[in-house]
Design a protein around this motif. Sequence first.
Motif, PDB file in Angstrom:
ATOM      1  N   SER A 151       0.795  -1.226   0.000  1.00  0.00           N
ATOM      2  CA  SER A 151       0.000   0.000   0.000  1.00  0.00           C
ATOM      3  C   SER A 151       0.831   1.282   0.000  1.00  0.00           C
ATOM      4  O   SER A 151       0.343   2.331  -0.414  1.00  0.00           O
ATOM      5  N   MET A 152       2.072   1.205   0.471  1.00  0.00           N
ATOM      6  CA  MET A 152       2.916   2.403   0.567  1.00  0.00           C
ATOM      7  C   MET A 152       4.339   2.069   0.135  1.00  0.00           C
ATOM      8  O   MET A 152       5.297   2.314   0.866  1.00  0.00           O
ATOM      9  N   SER A 153       4.481   1.532  -1.037  1.00  0.00           N
ATOM     10  CA  SER A 153       5.772   0.988  -1.456  1.00  0.00           C
ATOM     11  C   SER A 153       6.886   2.037  -1.471  1.00  0.00           C
ATOM     12  O   SER A 153       8.038   1.735  -1.139  1.00  0.00           O
ATOM     13  N   PHE A 154       6.560   3.297  -1.826  1.00  0.00           N
ATOM     14  CA  PHE A 154       7.613   4.299  -1.973  1.00  0.00           C
ATOM     15  C   PHE A 154       8.110   4.853  -0.634  1.00  0.00           C
ATOM     16  O   PHE A 154       9.105   5.575  -0.597  1.00  0.00           O
ATOM     17  N   VAL A 155       7.423   4.540   0.474  1.00  0.00           N
ATOM     18  CA  VAL A 155       7.924   4.956   1.797  1.00  0.00           C
ATOM     19  C   VAL A 155       8.074   3.754   2.735  1.00  0.00           C
ATOM     20  O   VAL A 155       8.308   3.923   3.925  1.00  0.00           O
ATOM     21  N   ALA A 156       7.956   2.558   2.187  1.00  0.00           N
ATOM     22  CA  ALA A 156       7.972   1.355   3.025  1.00  0.00           C
ATOM     23  C   ALA A 156       9.295   1.173   3.758  1.00  0.00           C
ATOM     24  O   ALA A 156       9.329   0.556   4.831  1.00  0.00           O
ATOM     25  N   TYR A 157      10.383   1.719   3.214  1.00  0.00           N
ATOM     26  CA  TYR A 157      11.681   1.546   3.870  1.00  0.00           C
ATOM     27  C   TYR A 157      11.704   2.183   5.260  1.00  0.00           C
ATOM     28  O   TYR A 157      12.457   1.764   6.137  1.00  0.00           O
ATOM     29  N   HIS A 158      10.856   3.196   5.473  1.00  0.00           N
ATOM     30  CA  HIS A 158      10.794   3.814   6.795  1.00  0.00           C
ATOM     31  C   HIS A 158      10.296   2.823   7.850  1.00  0.00           C
ATOM     32  O   HIS A 158      10.701   2.890   9.009  1.00  0.00           O
ATOM     33  N   ALA A 159       9.407   1.921   7.442  1.00  0.00           N
ATOM     34  CA  ALA A 159       8.854   0.946   8.397  1.00  0.00           C
ATOM     35  C   ALA A 159       9.935   0.023   8.930  1.00  0.00           C
ATOM     36  O   ALA A 159       9.870  -0.429  10.078  1.00  0.00           O
ATOM     37  N   ALA A 160      10.930  -0.250   8.108  1.00  0.00           N
ATOM     38  CA  ALA A 160      12.027  -1.114   8.534  1.00  0.00           C
ATOM     39  C   ALA A 160      13.098  -0.344   9.293  1.00  0.00           C
ATOM     40  O   ALA A 160      13.667  -0.845  10.267  1.00  0.00           O
ATOM     41  N   GLU A 161      13.370   0.901   8.871  1.00  0.00           N
ATOM     42  CA  GLU A 161      14.480   1.664   9.438  1.00  0.00           C
ATOM     43  C   GLU A 161      14.092   2.443  10.695  1.00  0.00           C
ATOM     44  O   GLU A 161      14.917   2.655  11.585  1.00  0.00           O
ATOM     45  N   ARG A 162      12.874   2.940  10.760  1.00  0.00           N
ATOM     46  CA  ARG A 162      12.407   3.731  11.913  1.00  0.00           C
ATOM     47  C   ARG A 162      10.944   3.404  12.186  1.00  0.00           C
ATOM     48  O   ARG A 162      10.056   4.240  12.001  1.00  0.00           O
ATOM     49  N   PRO A 163      10.647   2.165  12.577  1.00  0.00           N
ATOM     50  CA  PRO A 163       9.255   1.711  12.686  1.00  0.00           C
ATOM     51  C   PRO A 163       8.416   2.521  13.667  1.00  0.00           C
ATOM     52  O   PRO A 163       7.231   2.776  13.411  1.00  0.00           O
ATOM     53  N   LEU A 164       8.994   2.931  14.799  1.00  0.00           N
ATOM     54  CA  LEU A 164       8.215   3.687  15.785  1.00  0.00           C
ATOM     55  C   LEU A 164       7.696   4.983  15.185  1.00  0.00           C
ATOM     56  O   LEU A 164       6.499   5.301  15.298  1.00  0.00           O
ATOM     57  N   TRP A 165       8.565   5.735  14.535  1.00  0.00           N
ATOM     58  CA  TRP A 165       8.167   7.009  13.948  1.00  0.00           C
ATOM     59  C   TRP A 165       7.252   6.813  12.755  1.00  0.00           C
ATOM     60  O   TRP A 165       6.304   7.586  12.550  1.00  0.00           O
ATOM     61  N   PHE A 166       7.523   5.783  11.978  1.00  0.00           N
ATOM     62  CA  PHE A 166       6.694   5.513  10.799  1.00  0.00           C
ATOM     63  C   PHE A 166       5.257   5.215  11.201  1.00  0.00           C
ATOM     64  O   PHE A 166       4.309   5.816  10.686  1.00  0.00           O
ATOM     65  N   TYR A 167       5.083   4.302  12.144  1.00  0.00           N
ATOM     66  CA  TYR A 167       3.720   3.916  12.519  1.00  0.00           C
ATOM     67  C   TYR A 167       3.026   5.003  13.337  1.00  0.00           C
ATOM     68  O   TYR A 167       1.799   5.120  13.297  1.00  0.00           O
ATOM     69  N   ALA A 168       3.799   5.818  14.053  1.00  0.00           N
ATOM     70  CA  ALA A 168       3.202   6.968  14.731  1.00  0.00           C
ATOM     71  C   ALA A 168       2.608   7.923  13.705  1.00  0.00           C
ATOM     72  O   ALA A 168       1.509   8.459  13.895  1.00  0.00           O
ATOM     73  N   HIS A 169       3.340   8.095  12.604  1.00  0.00           N
ATOM     74  CA  HIS A 169       2.865   9.034  11.575  1.00  0.00           C
ATOM     75  C   HIS A 169       1.682   8.472  10.793  1.00  0.00           C
ATOM     76  O   HIS A 169       0.627   9.107  10.712  1.00  0.00           O
ATOM     77  N   GLY A 194       6.534  12.258  11.300  1.00  0.00           N
ATOM     78  CA  GLY A 194       6.761  12.794   9.959  1.00  0.00           C
ATOM     79  C   GLY A 194       8.092  13.517   9.851  1.00  0.00           C
ATOM     80  O   GLY A 194       8.790  13.417   8.829  1.00  0.00           O
ATOM     81  N   LEU A 195       8.459  14.245  10.901  1.00  0.00           N
ATOM     82  CA  LEU A 195       9.740  14.954  10.889  1.00  0.00           C
ATOM     83  C   LEU A 195      10.906  13.978  10.859  1.00  0.00           C
ATOM     84  O   LEU A 195      11.870  14.163  10.100  1.00  0.00           O
ATOM     85  N   MET A 196      10.839  12.928  11.660  1.00  0.00           N
ATOM     86  CA  MET A 196      11.915  11.943  11.674  1.00  0.00           C
ATOM     87  C   MET A 196      12.001  11.199  10.342  1.00  0.00           C
ATOM     88  O   MET A 196      13.099  10.868   9.882  1.00  0.00           O
ATOM     89  N   MET A 197      10.851  10.957   9.723  1.00  0.00           N
ATOM     90  CA  MET A 197      10.867  10.334   8.400  1.00  0.00           C
ATOM     91  C   MET A 197      11.513  11.253   7.374  1.00  0.00           C
ATOM     92  O   MET A 197      12.277  10.808   6.513  1.00  0.00           O
ATOM     93  N   ALA A 198      11.208  12.552   7.465  1.00  0.00           N
ATOM     94  CA  ALA A 198      11.808  13.507   6.530  1.00  0.00           C
ATOM     95  C   ALA A 198      13.322  13.556   6.707  1.00  0.00           C
ATOM     96  O   ALA A 198      14.068  13.630   5.719  1.00  0.00           O
ATOM     97  N   LEU A 199      13.784  13.523   7.950  1.00  0.00           N
ATOM     98  CA  LEU A 199      15.224  13.572   8.213  1.00  0.00           C
ATOM     99  C   LEU A 199      15.936  12.336   7.680  1.00  0.00           C
ATOM    100  O   LEU A 199      17.118  12.392   7.336  1.00  0.00           O
ATOM    101  N   GLY A 200      15.210  11.219   7.600  1.00  0.00           N
ATOM    102  CA  GLY A 200      15.808   9.989   7.097  1.00  0.00           C
ATOM    103  C   GLY A 200      15.407   9.658   5.674  1.00  0.00           C
ATOM    104  O   GLY A 200      15.641   8.543   5.212  1.00  0.00           O
ATOM    105  N   SER A 201      14.819  10.621   4.973  1.00  0.00           N
ATOM    106  CA  SER A 201      14.306  10.363   3.629  1.00  0.00           C
ATOM    107  C   SER A 201      15.434  10.111   2.625  1.00  0.00           C
ATOM    108  O   SER A 201      16.502  10.726   2.696  1.00  0.00           O
ATOM    109  N   THR A 202      15.184   9.209   1.684  1.00  0.00           N
ATOM    110  CA  THR A 202      16.122   8.958   0.584  1.00  0.00           C
ATOM    111  C   THR A 202      15.606   9.568  -0.720  1.00  0.00           C
ATOM    112  O   THR A 202      16.110   9.250  -1.793  1.00  0.00           O
ATOM    113  N   SER A 203      14.610  10.441  -0.621  1.00  0.00           N
ATOM    114  CA  SER A 203      13.978  11.016  -1.815  1.00  0.00           C
ATOM    115  C   SER A 203      14.625  12.307  -2.283  1.00  0.00           C
ATOM    116  O   SER A 203      14.125  12.943  -3.200  1.00  0.00           O
ATOM    117  N   GLY A 204      15.733  12.687  -1.663  1.00  0.00           N
ATOM    118  CA  GLY A 204      16.438  13.893  -2.072  1.00  0.00           C
ATOM    119  C   GLY A 204      16.187  15.046  -1.108  1.00  0.00           C
ATOM    120  O   GLY A 204      15.207  15.062  -0.349  1.00  0.00           O
TER     121      GLY A 204
END
Length: 208
Positions: free
Chosen positions: A37-55, A100-110
């Motif tokens: 369902s969220m393939s383009f941000v799914a890596y966050h679930a593995a790398e920072r699951p707490l922040w990802f699922y909070a968001h 969302g902020l922690m996901m942005a800080l760890g983003s690989t989207s540029g």
Amino acid sequence: MPFSRILSPLRLGAFWVFCFLIALASWRFLILGVEASMSFVAYHAAERPLWFYAHVGLAPVALALMPFQFWTGLRQRRPLVHRWIGRSYGLAILLSGLGGLMMALGSTSGVVAATGFGLLAILWLGTTGRGIWLAMQGRIGEHRLWMIRSGALTFAAVTLRLYLPVLFATMGEEAGYTLVAWACWVPNMVVAEWLIRRKSKSPVGQPA
């Protein structure tokens, strides 16, 4: 000027429908899984699951609660309900905004996309926190103005999902995702400021 007087009945109805439908659609990962369902941000679930699922888990809560906070009748007739919904809305934004902020800080989207989503998270937290603080101080008129700003940023969840398929189809995923990181919230804030200025020009004696 009450929120219901700013929007026409048709637009107000669309506002409610979009908030609830997008909130429900955002929880699709509970059934389909994150990868499907969220393939383009799914890596966050593995790398920072707490922040990802909070968001992804609590941002839809804020979106679903937001229309109730702009419901003038509820606010006037059931102020205690309004306050408790507001507390729930603020808590959902605190946790999902930090996520969302922690996901942005760890983003690989540029850098451009990460900056856009990072600023969205910071402003979302800031406007909501300011609005709640003003309510606690009894400065209700100012509180309502800041909650319009907060609501505009919460509504980015809707505008992102409206724009994203079009941008992906016309620009490709990489460029489309970079643009939507800004397009999902900057126009919303422009509209919010226009509404605020319109409210400030209301005739003396007219309810704000």
